[in-house]
Design a protein around this motif. Structure first.
Motif, mmCIF file in Angstrom:
data_model
loop_
_atom_site.group_PDB
_atom_site.id
_atom_site.type_symbol
_atom_site.label_atom_id
_atom_site.label_comp_id
_atom_site.label_asym_id
_atom_site.label_seq_id
_atom_site.Cartn_x
_atom_site.Cartn_y
_atom_site.Cartn_z
ATOM 1 N N PHE A 256 11.130 1.626 -39.179
ATOM 2 C CA PHE A 256 12.174 0.811 -38.557
ATOM 3 C C PHE A 256 12.179 -0.604 -39.140
ATOM 4 O O PHE A 256 13.234 -1.158 -39.464
ATOM 5 N N LYS A 257 11.020 -1.192 -39.272
ATOM 6 C CA LYS A 257 10.930 -2.557 -39.799
ATOM 7 C C LYS A 257 11.391 -2.629 -41.244
ATOM 8 O O LYS A 257 12.073 -3.583 -41.644
ATOM 9 N N LYS A 258 11.035 -1.635 -42.037
ATOM 10 C CA LYS A 258 11.455 -1.643 -43.441
ATOM 11 C C LYS A 258 12.972 -1.499 -43.569
ATOM 12 O O LYS A 258 13.612 -2.190 -44.362
ATOM 13 N N ILE A 259 13.557 -0.584 -42.795
ATOM 14 C CA ILE A 259 14.998 -0.356 -42.872
ATOM 15 C C ILE A 259 15.772 -1.563 -42.351
ATOM 16 O O ILE A 259 16.796 -1.958 -42.923
ATOM 17 N N SER A 260 15.284 -2.178 -41.299
ATOM 18 C CA SER A 260 15.987 -3.317 -40.694
ATOM 19 C C SER A 260 15.656 -4.643 -41.370
ATOM 20 O O SER A 260 16.437 -5.598 -41.288
ATOM 21 N N GLY A 261 14.483 -4.731 -42.030
ATOM 22 C CA GLY A 261 14.048 -5.995 -42.610
ATOM 23 C C GLY A 261 13.631 -7.009 -41.570
ATOM 24 O O GLY A 261 13.695 -8.220 -41.811
ATOM 25 N N MET A 262 13.155 -6.529 -40.420
ATOM 26 C CA MET A 262 12.833 -7.426 -39.316
ATOM 27 C C MET A 262 11.339 -7.688 -39.197
ATOM 28 O O MET A 262 10.506 -6.935 -39.712
ATOM 29 N N LEU A 263 11.019 -8.762 -38.487
ATOM 30 C CA LEU A 263 9.644 -9.195 -38.279
ATOM 31 C C LEU A 263 9.167 -8.789 -36.890
ATOM 32 O O LEU A 263 9.951 -8.688 -35.946
ATOM 33 N N ASP A 264 7.845 -8.589 -36.779
ATOM 34 C CA ASP A 264 7.204 -8.294 -35.501
ATOM 35 C C ASP A 264 6.277 -9.452 -35.153
ATOM 36 O O ASP A 264 5.281 -9.678 -35.844
ATOM 37 N N PRO A 265 6.556 -10.195 -34.091
ATOM 38 C CA PRO A 265 5.724 -11.360 -33.767
ATOM 39 C C PRO A 265 4.316 -10.995 -33.319
ATOM 40 O O PRO A 265 3.440 -11.858 -33.273
ATOM 41 N N ARG A 266 4.074 -9.723 -33.009
ATOM 42 C CA ARG A 266 2.730 -9.308 -32.606
ATOM 43 C C ARG A 266 1.750 -9.305 -33.780
ATOM 44 O O ARG A 266 0.547 -9.487 -33.594
ATOM 45 N N VAL A 267 2.248 -9.080 -34.979
ATOM 46 C CA VAL A 267 1.371 -8.964 -36.147
ATOM 47 C C VAL A 267 0.596 -10.266 -36.341
ATOM 48 O O VAL A 267 1.177 -11.346 -36.459
ATOM 49 N N GLY A 268 -0.729 -10.154 -36.361
ATOM 50 C CA GLY A 268 -1.584 -11.320 -36.531
ATOM 51 C C GLY A 268 -1.828 -12.103 -35.262
ATOM 52 O O GLY A 268 -2.516 -13.133 -35.299
ATOM 53 N N ARG A 269 -1.297 -11.601 -34.127
ATOM 54 C CA ARG A 269 -1.453 -12.356 -32.875
ATOM 55 C C ARG A 269 -2.131 -11.555 -31.770
ATOM 56 O O ARG A 269 -2.948 -12.085 -31.037
ATOM 57 N N GLY A 270 -1.760 -10.304 -31.605
ATOM 58 C CA GLY A 270 -2.360 -9.521 -30.532
ATOM 59 C C GLY A 270 -1.520 -8.318 -30.169
ATOM 60 O O GLY A 270 -0.417 -8.126 -30.671
ATOM 61 N N PHE A 271 -2.062 -7.506 -29.269
ATOM 62 C CA PHE A 271 -1.377 -6.280 -28.868
ATOM 63 C C PHE A 271 -0.231 -6.560 -27.898
ATOM 64 O O PHE A 271 0.811 -5.924 -27.958
ATOM 65 N N TYR A 272 -0.439 -7.475 -26.969
ATOM 66 C CA TYR A 272 0.538 -7.746 -25.911
ATOM 67 C C TYR A 272 0.960 -6.430 -25.246
ATOM 68 O O TYR A 272 2.144 -6.110 -25.136
ATOM 69 N N ASN A 273 -0.043 -5.685 -24.797
ATOM 70 C CA ASN A 273 0.222 -4.386 -24.190
ATOM 71 C C ASN A 273 1.081 -4.535 -22.930
ATOM 72 O O ASN A 273 0.791 -5.370 -22.069
ATOM 73 N N THR A 274 2.100 -3.717 -22.832
ATOM 74 C CA THR A 274 2.996 -3.788 -21.672
ATOM 75 C C THR A 274 2.950 -2.545 -20.798
ATOM 76 O O THR A 274 3.469 -2.573 -19.672
ATOM 77 N N TYR A 275 2.349 -1.466 -21.276
ATOM 78 C CA TYR A 275 2.297 -0.216 -20.516
ATOM 79 C C TYR A 275 0.937 0.432 -20.729
ATOM 80 O O TYR A 275 0.451 0.452 -21.856
ATOM 81 N N ASN A 276 0.260 0.861 -19.720
ATOM 82 C CA ASN A 276 0.638 1.054 -18.337
ATOM 83 C C ASN A 276 0.035 -0.065 -17.498
ATOM 84 O O ASN A 276 -1.184 -0.242 -17.495
ATOM 85 N N ALA A 277 0.881 -0.808 -16.798
ATOM 86 C CA ALA A 277 0.404 -1.925 -15.984
ATOM 87 C C ALA A 277 -0.453 -1.458 -14.822
ATOM 88 O O ALA A 277 -1.219 -2.250 -14.260
ATOM 89 N N LEU A 278 -0.359 -0.177 -14.452
ATOM 90 C CA LEU A 278 -1.093 0.365 -13.314
ATOM 91 C C LEU A 278 -2.445 0.938 -13.709
ATOM 92 O O LEU A 278 -3.256 1.276 -12.847
ATOM 93 N N VAL A 279 -2.704 1.085 -15.021
ATOM 94 C CA VAL A 279 -3.961 1.655 -15.508
ATOM 95 C C VAL A 279 -4.570 0.666 -16.502
ATOM 96 O O VAL A 279 -4.152 0.612 -17.661
ATOM 97 N N PRO A 280 -5.560 -0.124 -16.093
ATOM 98 C CA PRO A 280 -6.060 -1.232 -16.921
ATOM 99 C C PRO A 280 -6.532 -0.849 -18.318
ATOM 100 O O PRO A 280 -6.251 -1.553 -19.276
ATOM 101 N N PHE A 281 -7.260 0.251 -18.487
ATOM 102 C CA PHE A 281 -7.842 0.548 -19.797
ATOM 103 C C PHE A 281 -6.839 1.174 -20.753
ATOM 104 O O PHE A 281 -6.832 0.869 -21.943
#
Length: 372
Positions: A256-281
Motif C-alpha cells: 500500500f505504501k509503495k503504490i500510494s507513495g505515502m509515509l507512516d509516522p509510526r516508523v522509527g517512533r513506536g507501535f502505537y497499538n490501538t487494538y485490543n484495548a481490552l486485552v493488555p498484552f
C-alpha cells in the motif's frame, strides 16, 4: 518438559514461516499480526531449552538455530517501529506552523454503549477532524447534536453491520463521496479538505474487513490498494486514515505504501497499538494515518480508552508543500504494480461473490419472514 518445548518451538517457528506464503487465506494472514508475540514466546522457549538441556547433539543444534532464525525473522518486521530505527515521517521545523490540523480516528465499537464518555473525550481533545468507524444509527443519534454543533461539515453513513462510518470536520469539504469500492455494504469516504487559508488536500477514510475465521482477506487487500492508486493519482496531496484491520508491518501495508507513495509516522517512533484495548498484552497497530510527503508531523498520540476495544489515536500534521522533496517516500516498481493489479482483481471478484451471497441470503430471509 523437553517434548513440550520442542512441540511449542516447532509451532511458533511455523507461525514465523507461514506468512511468507502470499495467500489471502485467513489462517495465514492472521499470523502477520503477532510478530512481536511470536518472537517473545520463541525466545522464552529457546532460552529455557538451552538452560535446561544444553545445546545437545547436531540435530538439536540445528533445531535451535532454526528457532533463532525464526526469532530474527519476526524481529526484522517490528524493528522498524521502534525508536532505534530511522524515522520515516519528519517533524515540522516551523516554530509556528501555519497550516496545522489534527485528525482523530476512533473505532467506537458498535456494541459499546459508553457514548457520553466518547463525546467527552472528543470535546476535550477538540480535533479539527474526527473519523468514527463502526457507528450504527444509535451511535449517530447519541453524538449528532453535539458534534453537528461543533463540526460544521460532515459525511455520514451509519450502519448496523459494524462497518458504518461518520466523519466530522471544522474545515470545508468539497466533492465528498460515500464509496463502496469492493463490497456493497462496506463504505469508504472521499473528500477534499479546504484549510482556512484556501489550501486543499484529499482525505480517504477506510475500514475494510479483517481476516477472521473462514473469512479471507482478498477484499481487504483490494480496497486498500484501490485507495492507494486513487490517492496517488489525485490533484492534491492525500491522507488515508481509518481502521485498516491490518498491522503496519504486513506485506499488504508495505505494498500500500509503495503504490500510494505515502509515509507512516509510526516508523522509527513506536507501535502505537490501538487494538485490543481490552486485552493488555495482545495489542496491535490497526488504526492508521498515512500521508504524502507534503505534510510534516507535529504529534502522534494514542488517546485514553472510552469503552471500545480500540484506543483512539490523534495525529497533528502541518501542510508544507514546498518541503515535500525532503522526505523520502516509498516507491513502487513494475513488480509491485503488477502484484497490486492482481490483488485488486482477485479482491473485486471475491467482492462480487460476497455481494451475490448477501443478496441471496437476504432474499431467502425475506421469503422465510412470516406474512402479517
Amino acid at each position: 518438559m523437553k517434548s513440550a518445548l520442542i512441540i511449542f518451538g516447532f509451532i511458533f517457528t511455523l507461525f514465523s514461516i507461514l506468512p511468507f506464503i502470499k495467500s489471502p487465506l485467513w489462517w495465514i494472514r492472521v499470523l502477520d499480526f503477532p510478530r512481536l508475540h511470536v518472537a517473545v514466546f520463541l525466545t522464552i522457549i529457546l532460552v529455557t531449552y538451552i538452560l535446561s538441556f544444553g545445546l545437545g547433539g547436531t540435530t538439536e543444534k540445528v533445531m535451535l538455530v532454526v528457532w533463532f532464525l525464526a526469532i530474527v525473522n519476526e524481529i526484522r518486521y517490528v524493528f522498524w517501529f521502534t525508536p532505534v530505527a530511522r524515522v520515516e515521517g519528519l517533524r515540522t521545523e516551523q516554530k509556528h506552523p501555519a497550516n496545522a490540523f489534527t485528525i482523530m480516528i476512533a473505532n467506537v465499537r458498535m456494541v459499546n454503549k459508553q457514548h457520553q464518555k466518547f463525546k467527552e473525550l472528543v470535546l476535550l481533545e477538540n480535533p479539527d477532524m474526527l473519523i468514527m468507524n463502526e457507528p450504527d444509527e444509535a451511535w449517530h443519534e447519541s453524538v449528532r447534536k453535539e458534534f453537528d454543533a461543533h463540526f460544521p461539515y460532515s459525511i455520514k453513513k451509519p450502519l448496523d453491520n459494524t462497518y458504518g462510518m461518520l466523519f466530522w470536520s471544522k474545515f470545508k469539504l468539497h466533492d465528498s463521496e460515500v464509496r463502496f469500492l469492493v463490497e456493497d455494504d462496506i463504505p469508504s469516504f472521499y473528500t477534499v479538505i479546504e484549510l482556512p487559508n484556501g489550501k486543499k488536500f484529499d482525505l480517504f477514510t477506510v475500514h475494510p474487513q479483517p481476516p477472521r475465521l473462514m473469512l479471507n482477506t482478498e477484499t481487504r487487500e483490494a480496497e486498500l490498494l484501490m485507495v492507494a492508486r486513487q490517492a496517488k493519482k489525485t490533484n492534491y496531496p492525500s491522507i488515508v486514515a481509518g481502521d485498516l484491520n491490518d498491522v503496519a508491518w504486513s506485506s499488504t501495508t508495505k505494498l500500500f505504501k509503495k503504490i500510494s507513495g505515502m509515509l507512516d509516522p509510526r516508523v522509527g517512533r513506536g507501535f502505537y497499538n490501538t487494538y485490543n484495548a481490552l486485552v493488555p498484552f495482545f495489542r496491535y497497530p490497526l488504526d492508521h494515518v498515512f500521508y504524502d510527503p507534503e505534510f510534516r508531523l507535529l504529534s502522534l498520540r494514542r488517546l485514553s480508552k472510552f469503552g471500545s476495544d480500540h484506543f483512539p489515536i490523534a495525529i497533528s500534521l502541518n501542510y508544507e508543500p514546498l518541503n515535500g522533496d525532503e522526505q523520502e517516500a516509498p516507491k513502487a516498481d513494475c513488480e509491485d504494480k503488477e502484484e497490486a493489479k492482481e490483488l485488486i482483481q482477485e479482491g473485486l471478484e471475491k467482492g462480487e461473490e460476497r455481494n451475490q451471497e448477501k443478496k441471496e441470503n437476504g432474499e431467502q430471509k425475506a421469503e422465510k419472514k412470516p406474512a402479517h
